[in-house]
Design an enzyme around this catalytic site. Structure first.
Site, PDB file in Angstrom:
ATOM      1  N   ASN A  33       0.828  -1.217   0.000  1.00  0.00           N
ATOM      2  CA  ASN A  33       0.000   0.000   0.000  1.00  0.00           C
ATOM      3  C   ASN A  33       0.856   1.259   0.000  1.00  0.00           C
ATOM      4  OD1 ASN A  33       0.729  -0.835   2.631  1.00  0.00           O
ATOM      5  ND2 ASN A  33      -0.882   0.411   3.555  1.00  0.00           N
ATOM      6  N   ASP A  35      -0.065  -6.323  11.815  1.00  0.00           N
ATOM      7  CA  ASP A  35      -0.817  -5.584  10.793  1.00  0.00           C
ATOM      8  C   ASP A  35      -0.555  -4.082  10.933  1.00  0.00           C
ATOM      9  OD1 ASP A  35      -2.388  -5.769   8.499  1.00  0.00           O
ATOM     10  OD2 ASP A  35      -4.236  -5.323   9.582  1.00  0.00           O
ATOM     11  N   PHE A  60      -9.058   3.414   7.703  1.00  0.00           N
ATOM     12  CA  PHE A  60      -8.895   2.149   8.411  1.00  0.00           C
ATOM     13  C   PHE A  60      -7.413   1.917   8.701  1.00  0.00           C
ATOM     14  CE2 PHE A  60     -12.822   1.471   5.984  1.00  0.00           C
ATOM     15  CZ  PHE A  60     -13.655   0.889   6.932  1.00  0.00           C
ATOM     16  N   GLY A  61      -7.100   1.389   9.887  1.00  0.00           N
ATOM     17  CA  GLY A  61      -5.730   0.970  10.154  1.00  0.00           C
ATOM     18  C   GLY A  61      -5.221   1.404  11.510  1.00  0.00           C
TER      19      GLY A  61
END
Length: 417
Positions: A97, A307, A325-326
Protein backbone atom coordinates in the site's frame (compact mmCIF):
# COMPACT_ATOMS: atom_id res chain seq x y z
CA UNK A 1 33.63 -7.06 16.27
CA UNK A 2 32.84 -9.42 19.12
CA UNK A 3 29.60 -9.20 21.09
CA UNK A 4 29.06 -11.11 24.32
CA UNK A 5 25.52 -11.55 25.64
CA UNK A 6 25.70 -12.24 29.36
CA UNK A 7 23.31 -14.34 31.47
CA UNK A 8 20.47 -14.59 28.97
CA UNK A 9 17.65 -17.10 29.31
CA UNK A 10 17.33 -18.83 25.94
CA UNK A 11 13.86 -19.58 24.57
CA UNK A 12 14.29 -21.90 21.60
CA UNK A 13 12.36 -25.18 21.61
CA UNK A 14 14.41 -26.44 18.65
CA UNK A 15 17.45 -26.59 20.95
CA UNK A 16 16.30 -28.87 23.76
CA UNK A 17 19.55 -28.68 25.76
CA UNK A 18 19.46 -24.86 25.78
CA UNK A 19 15.74 -24.13 25.99
CA UNK A 20 14.90 -22.15 29.16
CA UNK A 21 18.54 -22.30 30.27
CA UNK A 22 20.61 -19.25 31.22
CA UNK A 23 23.74 -18.95 29.09
CA UNK A 24 26.36 -16.54 27.78
CA UNK A 25 26.40 -16.20 23.98
CA UNK A 26 29.42 -15.03 22.01
CA UNK A 27 28.98 -13.56 18.55
CA UNK A 28 31.92 -12.91 16.23
CA UNK A 29 31.59 -11.38 12.77
CA UNK A 30 27.86 -11.98 12.85
CA UNK A 31 28.02 -15.69 13.79
CA UNK A 32 27.41 -17.46 17.09
CA UNK A 33 30.75 -18.96 18.08
CA UNK A 34 30.13 -20.08 21.66
CA UNK A 35 27.24 -20.76 24.04
CA UNK A 36 28.31 -21.60 27.57
CA UNK A 37 27.32 -21.07 31.19
CA UNK A 38 30.07 -18.49 31.51
CA UNK A 39 32.27 -16.81 28.91
CA UNK A 40 34.97 -14.33 29.90
CA UNK A 41 34.98 -11.06 28.00
CA UNK A 42 38.18 -10.54 26.04
CA UNK A 43 39.57 -7.20 24.95
CA UNK A 44 37.61 -5.35 22.27
CA UNK A 45 34.50 -7.38 23.12
CA UNK A 46 31.25 -5.47 23.60
CA UNK A 47 29.32 -6.89 26.57
CA UNK A 48 25.52 -6.82 26.59
CA UNK A 49 23.76 -7.16 29.94
CA UNK A 50 20.14 -6.32 30.72
CA UNK A 51 17.65 -6.93 33.52
CA UNK A 52 15.85 -10.28 33.20
CA UNK A 53 17.41 -10.72 29.75
CA UNK A 54 15.84 -13.34 27.51
CA UNK A 55 16.87 -14.23 23.98
CA UNK A 56 15.06 -16.10 21.21
CA UNK A 57 15.37 -16.64 17.48
CA UNK A 58 14.38 -13.43 15.75
CA UNK A 59 10.70 -12.60 15.43
CA UNK A 60 8.98 -12.35 12.04
CA UNK A 61 5.91 -10.40 10.89
CA UNK A 62 4.04 -11.34 7.71
CA UNK A 63 2.05 -8.09 7.27
CA UNK A 64 3.63 -4.69 7.88
CA UNK A 65 2.98 -1.32 6.22
CA UNK A 66 5.14 1.79 6.28
CA UNK A 67 4.65 4.80 4.03
CA UNK A 68 7.59 5.14 1.69
CA UNK A 69 7.35 5.62 -1.23
CA UNK A 70 4.50 8.10 -1.50
CA UNK A 71 3.39 8.51 2.11
CA UNK A 72 6.62 9.34 3.91
CA UNK A 73 4.73 11.49 6.43
CA UNK A 74 3.21 8.26 7.80
CA UNK A 75 6.52 6.46 8.22
CA UNK A 76 9.67 6.19 6.12
CA UNK A 77 11.31 2.85 5.45
CA UNK A 78 14.23 3.78 7.70
CA UNK A 79 11.99 4.79 10.60
CA UNK A 80 9.69 1.82 10.15
CA UNK A 81 12.56 -0.66 10.17
CA UNK A 82 13.92 0.96 13.31
CA UNK A 83 10.50 0.61 14.97
CA UNK A 84 10.35 -3.05 13.91
CA UNK A 85 13.83 -3.76 15.27
CA UNK A 86 13.27 -2.04 18.60
CA UNK A 87 10.01 -3.99 18.85
CA UNK A 88 11.91 -7.29 18.47
CA UNK A 89 11.39 -8.12 14.80
CA UNK A 90 14.40 -9.21 12.76
CA UNK A 91 12.33 -9.68 9.60
CA UNK A 92 9.14 -8.16 8.19
CA UNK A 93 7.11 -8.70 5.02
CA UNK A 94 6.23 -5.32 3.53
CA UNK A 95 2.72 -4.69 2.25
CA UNK A 96 2.03 -3.04 -1.10
CA UNK A 97 0.00 0.00 0.00
CA UNK A 98 2.43 2.63 -1.27
CA UNK A 99 2.35 5.13 -4.13
CA UNK A 100 3.28 3.98 -6.65
CA UNK A 101 2.24 0.42 -5.96
CA UNK A 102 5.16 -1.99 -6.40
CA UNK A 103 4.13 -3.74 -9.61
CA UNK A 104 7.45 -3.90 -11.51
CA UNK A 105 10.86 -5.34 -10.86
CA UNK A 106 12.28 -1.84 -10.53
CA UNK A 107 9.91 -1.07 -7.66
CA UNK A 108 11.10 -4.17 -5.78
CA UNK A 109 14.75 -3.26 -6.38
CA UNK A 110 14.11 0.23 -4.94
CA UNK A 111 12.60 -1.22 -1.75
CA UNK A 112 15.37 -3.74 -1.27
CA UNK A 113 18.16 -1.25 -1.94
CA UNK A 114 16.66 1.34 0.40
CA UNK A 115 16.37 -1.22 3.21
CA UNK A 116 19.54 -3.26 2.72
CA UNK A 117 21.73 -1.64 5.37
CA UNK A 118 19.19 -1.84 8.19
CA UNK A 119 19.24 -4.30 11.06
CA UNK A 120 15.72 -5.59 10.41
CA UNK A 121 15.41 -7.45 7.11
CA UNK A 122 12.73 -6.16 4.77
CA UNK A 123 11.09 -8.67 2.43
CA UNK A 124 8.96 -6.80 -0.13
CA UNK A 125 5.82 -8.06 -1.79
CA UNK A 126 4.70 -7.11 -5.26
CA UNK A 127 1.13 -6.50 -6.30
CA UNK A 128 -1.03 -9.23 -7.79
CA UNK A 129 -2.55 -6.82 -10.29
CA UNK A 130 -1.21 -3.76 -12.10
CA UNK A 131 -1.58 -0.73 -9.78
CA UNK A 132 -3.60 -3.00 -7.45
CA UNK A 133 -6.56 -2.21 -9.70
CA UNK A 134 -7.78 -5.80 -9.81
CA UNK A 135 -7.92 -6.01 -13.60
CA UNK A 136 -4.69 -7.35 -15.16
CA UNK A 137 -1.85 -9.39 -13.67
CA UNK A 138 1.26 -7.47 -12.67
CA UNK A 139 4.79 -8.34 -13.83
CA UNK A 140 4.96 -11.14 -11.28
CA UNK A 141 7.91 -13.08 -12.62
CA UNK A 142 10.06 -9.97 -13.07
CA UNK A 143 9.27 -8.97 -9.51
CA UNK A 144 10.08 -12.47 -8.30
CA UNK A 145 13.49 -12.28 -9.98
CA UNK A 146 14.01 -8.87 -8.36
CA UNK A 147 13.30 -10.31 -4.91
CA UNK A 148 9.55 -10.08 -4.32
CA UNK A 149 8.78 -12.64 -1.63
CA UNK A 150 5.02 -12.90 -2.33
CA UNK A 151 2.19 -11.08 -4.10
CA UNK A 152 -0.63 -9.06 -2.60
CA UNK A 153 -3.03 -6.27 -3.46
CA UNK A 154 -3.07 -5.51 0.30
CA UNK A 155 -6.66 -4.80 1.35
CA UNK A 156 -7.98 -4.37 -2.17
CA UNK A 157 -9.95 -7.60 -2.44
CA UNK A 158 -9.40 -9.69 -5.56
CA UNK A 159 -12.99 -9.32 -6.72
CA UNK A 160 -12.35 -10.89 -10.11
CA UNK A 161 -12.17 -14.66 -9.49
CA UNK A 162 -10.38 -15.21 -12.79
CA UNK A 163 -7.57 -12.91 -11.65
CA UNK A 164 -6.97 -15.07 -8.57
CA UNK A 165 -7.16 -18.21 -10.70
CA UNK A 166 -4.53 -16.87 -13.10
CA UNK A 167 -2.28 -15.67 -10.26
CA UNK A 168 -2.36 -19.07 -8.53
CA UNK A 169 -1.63 -20.85 -11.81
CA UNK A 170 1.14 -18.50 -12.89
CA UNK A 171 3.02 -18.40 -9.59
CA UNK A 172 3.32 -22.19 -9.54
CA UNK A 173 6.11 -21.75 -12.10
CA UNK A 174 8.31 -20.19 -9.42
CA UNK A 175 6.66 -21.47 -6.23
CA UNK A 176 5.56 -18.11 -4.91
CA UNK A 177 2.77 -17.20 -2.52
CA UNK A 178 -0.40 -15.26 -3.36
CA UNK A 179 -2.27 -13.21 -0.73
CA UNK A 180 -6.01 -12.68 -1.01
CA UNK A 181 -7.70 -10.30 1.42
CA UNK A 182 -10.88 -11.97 2.72
CA UNK A 183 -13.74 -9.55 2.17
CA UNK A 184 -16.71 -9.64 -0.17
CA UNK A 185 -17.17 -5.89 -0.56
CA UNK A 186 -20.56 -5.98 -2.20
CA UNK A 187 -22.05 -7.25 1.06
CA UNK A 188 -20.86 -4.20 2.97
CA UNK A 189 -20.82 -1.08 0.81
CA UNK A 190 -19.44 1.75 2.94
CA UNK A 191 -19.30 -0.54 5.98
CA UNK A 192 -17.55 0.97 8.99
CA UNK A 193 -17.47 -1.74 11.68
CA UNK A 194 -18.65 -5.25 12.53
CA UNK A 195 -22.31 -5.78 11.75
CA UNK A 196 -24.04 -6.71 14.99
CA UNK A 197 -25.67 -5.34 18.11
CA UNK A 198 -23.10 -2.59 18.60
CA UNK A 199 -23.31 -1.30 15.02
CA UNK A 200 -27.10 -1.14 15.32
CA UNK A 201 -26.79 0.72 18.61
CA UNK A 202 -24.33 3.22 17.14
CA UNK A 203 -26.11 3.63 13.84
CA UNK A 204 -23.02 2.74 11.81
CA UNK A 205 -23.05 0.67 8.63
CA UNK A 206 -21.88 -2.85 9.35
CA UNK A 207 -19.44 -5.28 7.75
CA UNK A 208 -20.96 -8.73 8.33
CA UNK A 209 -18.92 -11.77 9.23
CA UNK A 210 -20.54 -13.34 6.17
CA UNK A 211 -18.52 -11.04 3.90
CA UNK A 212 -15.36 -12.76 5.12
CA UNK A 213 -16.56 -16.35 5.07
CA UNK A 214 -18.03 -16.03 1.56
CA UNK A 215 -14.75 -14.73 0.18
CA UNK A 216 -12.70 -17.38 2.01
CA UNK A 217 -14.95 -20.13 0.66
CA UNK A 218 -14.62 -18.77 -2.89
CA UNK A 219 -10.85 -18.46 -2.68
CA UNK A 220 -10.44 -21.97 -1.28
CA UNK A 221 -12.60 -23.37 -4.09
CA UNK A 222 -10.38 -21.64 -6.65
CA UNK A 223 -7.25 -22.94 -4.88
CA UNK A 224 -8.61 -26.49 -4.98
CA UNK A 225 -9.20 -26.12 -8.71
CA UNK A 226 -5.86 -24.53 -9.63
CA UNK A 227 -3.34 -25.64 -7.04
CA UNK A 228 -0.71 -23.12 -5.97
CA UNK A 229 0.07 -21.45 -2.67
CA UNK A 230 -2.53 -19.20 -1.05
CA UNK A 231 -2.26 -17.01 2.05
CA UNK A 232 -5.37 -15.47 3.61
CA UNK A 233 -4.26 -12.54 5.79
CA UNK A 234 -5.86 -11.14 8.95
CA UNK A 235 -8.91 -13.35 9.27
CA UNK A 236 -11.40 -12.21 11.90
CA UNK A 237 -14.17 -14.84 12.13
CA UNK A 238 -14.72 -18.32 13.46
CA UNK A 239 -16.26 -19.43 10.19
CA UNK A 240 -13.05 -18.52 8.36
CA UNK A 241 -11.12 -20.63 10.86
CA UNK A 242 -13.44 -23.58 10.19
CA UNK A 243 -13.22 -23.25 6.40
CA UNK A 244 -9.43 -22.98 6.40
CA UNK A 245 -9.10 -25.88 8.85
CA UNK A 246 -11.21 -28.08 6.58
CA UNK A 247 -9.16 -27.03 3.53
CA UNK A 248 -5.93 -27.95 5.27
CA UNK A 249 -7.31 -31.39 6.09
CA UNK A 250 -8.03 -31.82 2.38
CA UNK A 251 -4.38 -31.08 1.64
CA UNK A 252 -4.76 -27.62 0.11
CA UNK A 253 -1.66 -25.42 0.34
CA UNK A 254 -3.20 -22.58 2.34
CA UNK A 255 -2.04 -20.53 5.31
CA UNK A 256 -3.64 -17.69 7.23
CA UNK A 257 -2.88 -15.04 9.83
CA UNK A 258 -4.70 -13.04 12.46
CA UNK A 259 -3.95 -9.45 13.51
CA UNK A 260 -2.97 -8.94 17.13
CA UNK A 261 -5.85 -6.54 17.79
CA UNK A 262 -8.41 -9.16 16.78
CA UNK A 263 -7.20 -11.35 19.64
CA UNK A 264 -7.71 -8.66 22.26
CA UNK A 265 -10.38 -6.06 21.43
CA UNK A 266 -14.03 -6.47 20.54
CA UNK A 267 -16.39 -4.14 18.69
CA UNK A 268 -17.60 -2.80 22.05
CA UNK A 269 -14.58 -0.44 22.18
CA UNK A 270 -16.12 1.50 19.29
CA UNK A 271 -18.91 2.84 21.49
CA UNK A 272 -16.75 5.92 22.00
CA UNK A 273 -16.44 6.46 18.22
CA UNK A 274 -12.63 6.42 18.54
CA UNK A 275 -11.29 6.01 15.00
CA UNK A 276 -8.05 4.46 16.28
CA UNK A 277 -10.13 1.29 16.65
CA UNK A 278 -11.29 1.41 13.02
CA UNK A 279 -9.60 -1.39 11.09
CA UNK A 280 -10.12 -3.79 8.21
CA UNK A 281 -11.26 -6.42 8.91
CA UNK A 282 -13.26 -4.72 11.66
CA UNK A 283 -13.05 -5.66 15.31
CA UNK A 284 -15.59 -8.42 15.87
CA UNK A 285 -17.66 -9.55 18.86
CA UNK A 286 -16.64 -11.77 21.78
CA UNK A 287 -17.74 -14.98 20.06
CA UNK A 288 -15.42 -14.35 17.13
CA UNK A 289 -12.48 -13.41 19.38
CA UNK A 290 -12.94 -16.68 21.28
CA UNK A 291 -12.99 -18.64 18.01
CA UNK A 292 -9.81 -16.92 16.80
CA UNK A 293 -7.94 -17.72 20.01
CA UNK A 294 -9.04 -21.34 19.70
CA UNK A 295 -7.95 -21.46 16.07
CA UNK A 296 -4.53 -20.15 17.02
CA UNK A 297 -4.12 -22.63 19.87
CA UNK A 298 -5.13 -25.53 17.61
CA UNK A 299 -2.77 -24.50 14.83
CA UNK A 300 -5.33 -23.66 12.16
CA UNK A 301 -4.20 -20.04 12.27
CA UNK A 302 -0.57 -20.07 11.25
CA UNK A 303 0.71 -16.62 12.19
CA UNK A 304 -0.04 -13.57 14.28
CA UNK A 305 0.77 -10.24 12.66
CA UNK A 306 0.93 -6.73 14.00
CA UNK A 307 -0.82 -5.58 10.79
CA UNK A 308 1.14 -2.39 11.46
CA UNK A 309 -0.40 0.47 9.48
CA UNK A 310 0.83 3.99 10.38
CA UNK A 311 -1.45 6.82 9.33
CA UNK A 312 -1.14 10.58 9.47
CA UNK A 313 -3.20 12.24 12.21
CA UNK A 314 -5.37 14.01 9.64
CA UNK A 315 -6.45 10.62 8.27
CA UNK A 316 -7.74 9.55 11.68
CA UNK A 317 -9.06 12.71 13.36
CA UNK A 318 -12.19 12.96 11.24
CA UNK A 319 -15.81 11.95 11.57
CA UNK A 320 -15.78 8.21 12.15
CA UNK A 321 -17.25 7.30 8.78
CA UNK A 322 -14.63 9.49 7.04
CA UNK A 323 -11.60 8.25 8.99
CA UNK A 324 -9.13 5.81 7.43
CA UNK A 325 -8.89 2.15 8.41
CA UNK A 326 -5.73 0.97 10.15
CA UNK A 327 -3.66 0.91 13.35
CA UNK A 328 -0.02 0.56 14.32
CA UNK A 329 0.96 -2.56 16.24
CA UNK A 330 4.63 -3.51 16.06
CA UNK A 331 5.40 -2.08 19.51
CA UNK A 332 2.51 -3.83 21.24
CA UNK A 333 2.43 -7.30 19.68
CA UNK A 334 4.72 -9.11 22.12
CA UNK A 335 3.14 -7.43 25.15
CA UNK A 336 -0.29 -8.72 24.16
CA UNK A 337 0.79 -12.22 23.12
CA UNK A 338 2.83 -12.61 26.30
CA UNK A 339 -0.26 -11.81 28.37
CA UNK A 340 -2.44 -14.21 26.39
CA UNK A 341 -0.08 -17.18 26.16
CA UNK A 342 3.04 -16.63 28.28
CA UNK A 343 6.57 -16.04 26.96
CA UNK A 344 7.33 -19.52 25.57
CA UNK A 345 4.21 -19.70 23.43
CA UNK A 346 4.42 -16.02 22.46
CA UNK A 347 7.98 -16.47 21.22
CA UNK A 348 7.05 -19.65 19.35
CA UNK A 349 4.21 -17.81 17.58
CA UNK A 350 6.40 -14.83 16.70
CA UNK A 351 9.06 -17.12 15.27
CA UNK A 352 6.71 -18.63 12.70
CA UNK A 353 6.47 -17.83 9.03
CA UNK A 354 9.88 -17.82 7.39
CA UNK A 355 9.58 -21.24 5.77
CA UNK A 356 6.28 -20.28 4.16
CA UNK A 357 8.13 -17.56 2.26
CA UNK A 358 11.08 -19.76 1.33
CA UNK A 359 13.33 -18.30 4.03
CA UNK A 360 15.56 -20.31 6.32
CA UNK A 361 14.25 -20.88 9.85
CA UNK A 362 16.46 -19.30 12.50
CA UNK A 363 17.79 -21.03 15.60
CA UNK A 364 20.25 -20.42 18.43
CA UNK A 365 23.23 -22.70 17.85
CA UNK A 366 26.99 -22.46 17.46
CA UNK A 367 27.90 -21.85 13.82
CA UNK A 368 24.60 -20.16 12.96
CA UNK A 369 24.37 -16.57 11.84
CA UNK A 370 23.03 -14.53 14.72
CA UNK A 371 19.41 -13.56 14.24
CA UNK A 372 18.23 -12.90 17.76
CA UNK A 373 15.56 -11.00 19.65
CA UNK A 374 16.43 -9.67 23.10
CA UNK A 375 13.58 -9.00 25.52
CA UNK A 376 12.29 -8.91 29.08
CA UNK A 377 9.06 -10.91 29.44
CA UNK A 378 8.43 -9.63 32.96
CA UNK A 379 8.23 -5.87 32.36
CA UNK A 380 4.74 -4.60 33.22
CA UNK A 381 3.58 -1.19 32.06
CA UNK A 382 0.59 0.68 30.70
CA UNK A 383 1.10 1.88 27.15
CA UNK A 384 1.28 5.67 26.76
CA UNK A 385 2.17 7.98 23.91
CA UNK A 386 5.80 8.12 25.08
CA UNK A 387 6.10 4.34 24.61
CA UNK A 388 5.20 4.60 20.92
CA UNK A 389 8.19 4.40 18.62
CA UNK A 390 6.38 4.97 15.33
CA UNK A 391 6.09 8.28 13.51
CA UNK A 392 2.33 7.81 13.71
CA UNK A 393 0.33 7.41 16.91
CA UNK A 394 -2.78 5.55 15.73
CA UNK A 395 -2.50 2.77 18.32
CA UNK A 396 -5.52 0.99 19.76
CA UNK A 397 -3.55 -0.16 22.83
CA UNK A 398 -3.00 3.21 24.52
CA UNK A 399 -4.01 2.79 28.16
CA UNK A 400 -3.82 -1.00 27.95
CA UNK A 401 -1.68 -2.80 30.57
CA UNK A 402 1.04 -4.77 28.74
CA UNK A 403 3.53 -7.35 29.95
CA UNK A 404 6.88 -7.82 28.25
CA UNK A 405 9.00 -5.53 26.12
CA UNK A 406 11.76 -6.04 23.57
CA UNK A 407 15.23 -4.65 24.20
CA UNK A 408 16.16 -4.95 20.52
CA UNK A 409 17.68 -7.32 18.00
CA UNK A 410 20.90 -8.70 16.56
CA UNK A 411 21.08 -9.81 12.91
CA UNK A 412 24.45 -10.84 11.58
CA UNK A 413 26.96 -8.11 12.28
CA UNK A 414 24.22 -5.52 12.86
CA UNK A 415 22.52 -4.78 16.17
CA UNK A 416 19.84 -2.44 17.47
CA UNK A 417 19.28 -2.21 21.22
Amino acid sequence: MKLLIKSATIIDKSQASLHMQQRDILIEKGKITAIRKSIAAEKKTKVLERENLHVSPGWFDSSVSFGEPGYEERETLAKGLEVAGRSGFTGIVLNTNTQPHPDTGGDIVFLRETAKNHCTALYPMGTVSLKSAGEALSEMYDMHLAGAIAFSDYKNSLNNPNLLKLALLYTQNFQSLVYSFPQEGQLNPKGQMHEGEVSLKLGLRGIPALSESLRVARDLAILEYTGGKLHIPTISTGEAVSLIGAAKKKGLDVSCSVAIHHLWHTDEVLEGFDSDFKTLPPLRDKKEVKALLKGLREGVIDYVTSDHCPLDVEEKRREFDQAAFGAIGLEETFGILNQLFGPEKAVEILGRGRERFGLEKTTIAVGQQAELTLFNPGTEYTLTQKDLLSTSSNSMFLGVPLKGKAYGIIRGDKSLF
